[in-house]
Design an enzyme around this catalytic site. Structure first.
Site, short mmCIF file in Angstrom:
data_model
loop_
_atom_site.label_atom_id
_atom_site.label_comp_id
_atom_site.label_asym_id
_atom_site.label_seq_id
_atom_site.Cartn_x
_atom_site.Cartn_y
_atom_site.Cartn_z
N HIS A 1 40.01 47.38 34.68
CA HIS A 1 39.33 46.42 35.47
C HIS A 1 38.87 47.33 36.93
CE1 HIS A 1 39.00 42.24 37.75
NE2 HIS A 1 38.06 43.15 38.45
N ARG B 1 30.47 50.67 40.73
CA ARG B 1 29.29 50.53 41.53
C ARG B 1 28.20 51.17 41.25
NH1 ARG B 1 31.75 46.63 43.88
NH2 ARG B 1 33.36 46.96 45.37
N ASN C 1 29.07 43.48 38.29
CA ASN C 1 28.59 43.14 39.26
C ASN C 1 28.01 43.93 40.04
OD1 ASN C 1 31.12 43.80 40.03
ND2 ASN C 1 31.24 42.69 41.65
N HIS D 1 43.01 39.31 37.22
CA HIS D 1 43.79 39.12 38.52
C HIS D 1 44.37 38.01 38.85
CE1 HIS D 1 39.61 37.92 39.22
NE2 HIS D 1 39.23 39.08 39.71
N ASP E 1 41.60 46.51 39.73
CA ASP E 1 40.54 45.69 40.39
C ASP E 1 39.81 46.53 41.39
OD1 ASP E 1 38.27 44.08 41.04
OD2 ASP E 1 39.56 42.36 41.85
O1 DOR Z 1 38.03 41.55 45.83
C1 DOR Z 1 36.99 41.74 44.88
N1 DOR Z 1 36.00 42.62 44.99
N2 DOR Z 1 37.19 40.89 43.99
C2 DOR Z 1 35.86 40.69 43.15
O2 DOR Z 1 35.96 39.86 42.22
C3 DOR Z 1 34.81 41.60 43.16
C4 DOR Z 1 35.28 42.88 43.98
C5 DOR Z 1 34.11 43.78 44.32
O3 DOR Z 1 33.16 44.12 43.47
O4 DOR Z 1 34.15 44.18 45.36
ZN ZN Z 2 37.10 42.89 39.92
#
Ligand code: DOR
Ligand code: ZN
Length: 431
Positions: A40, A44, A74, A219, A292
């Site tokens: 995870h 970017r 994302n 998470h 994450d």
């Molecule tokens: O804290 C977070 N940051 N949770 C997420 O789900 C996305 C991530 C991010 O991409 O910054």
């Molecule tokens: Zn994430």
């Protein structure tokens, strides 16, 4: 190159030989573990390259014992079509080639209601379909029951694993309105309350049951979600759980000193949730640890609550934090290997490999922001002294010096001392 007398977890002591330099190194203080998979990360690309890219991200990974990462969708634009997926892969491959680091990777595909028809096209080239049930960084979200049903159904038919960010968007919106304008960072854990996570996890499990989908809950942060997963597993649902180092190691009290630096989604919770998460790692309720790794610049993170983005970096501290926990008797090395290699490999259907990380279990060293190779250049763990560090990573037979060997550049400057976000947290900070 030869690294002599390296110990393995099964007790064997072996010399490790690699093509290249004729050098010999004494490895008798080192233990060889399978190199880690971080299931995870948010590297970017495309769109957030000023925070991280695959050159800095790969360096951060391989100097920390991680040789495989799975990256989230994302991005800007989000990875929600076959065309964007292919463009993203081409960018990643070019960046990895330019730094000569053959980091192994998998990609998640983003579920987006406007592009559900793309899902079957990518089923064989992604590790999972990522569904944001609640909004986080970036605009991706699937928040109506009918869209969620459709996404689970398509994923199940395409034999694609469903990975969920489980927070209930309707409840988040209600809470956002309730707490609007509040500038205290601790508010974050109330704006995104535990009930939102519990509700969404419950919903995801029931959809997995209904459609026969395999489900990976990312998470996990609360003890109640652990109960739900335990029950689902006992009922034979194919459900897997991930937690993060930060949910294991921070609690709401830490907002006092770290403020928005530890603002992330889902937010950190209570001490008793931390204890329940450790127990669930040991007893098999949780299957993986994902960092994450969500880098944002320090400038962005220093903004007051409400403006600061959510997310923290983590890939470079994953292994030392876990080895330190092992040194304290919280978890065994064997279980670390299951959580960080064997299980993610199976759950995400990643090809197997022979990569290793050679660690020194006795080495004690302070976590320092100056060592961080992620572009963001900071870590919320700065100032912690940890026991157990990676020394070499072996990726595709190449030996890479790990961060544990990087000389200490700066003494005594920790982020904790240098950062005073709590001053803005009026009413919460003690001084
Ligand atoms: O804290 C977070 N940051 N949770 C997420 O789900 C996305 C991530 C991010 O991409 O910054
Ligand atoms: Zn994430």
């Amino acid at each position: 190159m030869k690294i002599k007398s390296v110990r393995h977890l099964n007790g064997e002591v072996k010399d490790l030989e690699f093509p290249g330099e004729p050098q010999e190194i004494d490895g008798s203080k080192l233990l060889a573990l399978p190199a880690l998979i971080d299931p995870h990360v948010h590297f970017r690309v495309p769109g957030g390259e000023y925070k991280e890219d695959w050159k800095s991200g790969a360096l951060a990974a391989v100097t920390s014992g991680v040789t495989t990462v799975c990256d989230m969708p994302n991005n800007t634009p989000p990875c929600t079509t076959l065309e964007r997926l292919e463009a993203k892969k081409a960018q990643i491959n070019a960046q990895l080639k330019s730094v000569g680091l053959p980091l192994r990777y998998g990609l998640y595909f983003g579920a987006d209601q406007g592009h559900f028809s793309e899902i079957p096209k990518v089923a064989n080239s992604c590790v999972a379909l990522k569904i944001f049930m609640g909004c986080s960084t970036g605009g991706l979200v699937v928040d109506t029951d009918s869209a969620l049903e459709e996404a689970f159904q398509i994923a199940a038919e395409s034999k694609m694993l469903v990975a969920v960010h489980a927070e209930d968007e309707a409840l988040l919106q209600k809470k956002r309105a309730e707490f609007r304008g509040n500038r205290r960072s601790v508010t974050h854990s109330l704006v995104r309350p535990r009930e939102a996570a519990i509700l969404a996890t419950e919903k995801a499990i029931s959809l997995a049951r209904k459609y026969g989908a395999s489900l990976y809950i990312l998470h996990i942060s609360t003890k109640e979600e652990l109960r739900l997963i335990r029950q689902a597993k006992a009922d034979g649902v194919r459900v897997f759980g991930e937690t993060t180092p930060h949910h294991l190691l921070f609690s709401m009290e830490d907002y006092k000193t770290l403020g928005t630096l530890i603002q992330m989604n889902p937010p950190i919770r209570e001490k008793e949730d931390q204890e329940a998460l450790w127990e669930a790692l040991r007893d098999g309720t949780l299957d993986t640890i994902g960092t994450d790794h969500a880098p944002h610049t320090l400038e962005e993170k220093k903004l007051p609550y409400g403006e600061a983005p959510s997310g923290i970096p983590g890939i470079e501290t994953l292994l030392p934090l876990l080895l330190d926990a092992a040194a304290k008797g919280r978890i065994t090395l064997e279980r670390i290997v299951e959580l960080t290699r064997k299980n993610p490999e199976k759950i995400l259907s990643l090809p197997s490999n022979e990569d290793l990380v050679l660690v020194d279990l006795e080495m004690r060293q302070e976590v320092e922001a100056d060592r961080i190779k992620s572009k963001c250049g900071w870590t919320p763990y700065a100032g912690r002294v940890l026991q157990g560090w990676p020394i070499y990573t072996i990726l595709e037979g190449k030996v890479i010096r790990a961060s544990g060997l990087t000389p200490k550049k700066l003494v005594g400057r920790s982020l904790r001392e240098g950062y005073r976000n709590e001053e803005r947290d009026s009413g919460f900070a003690k001084s």
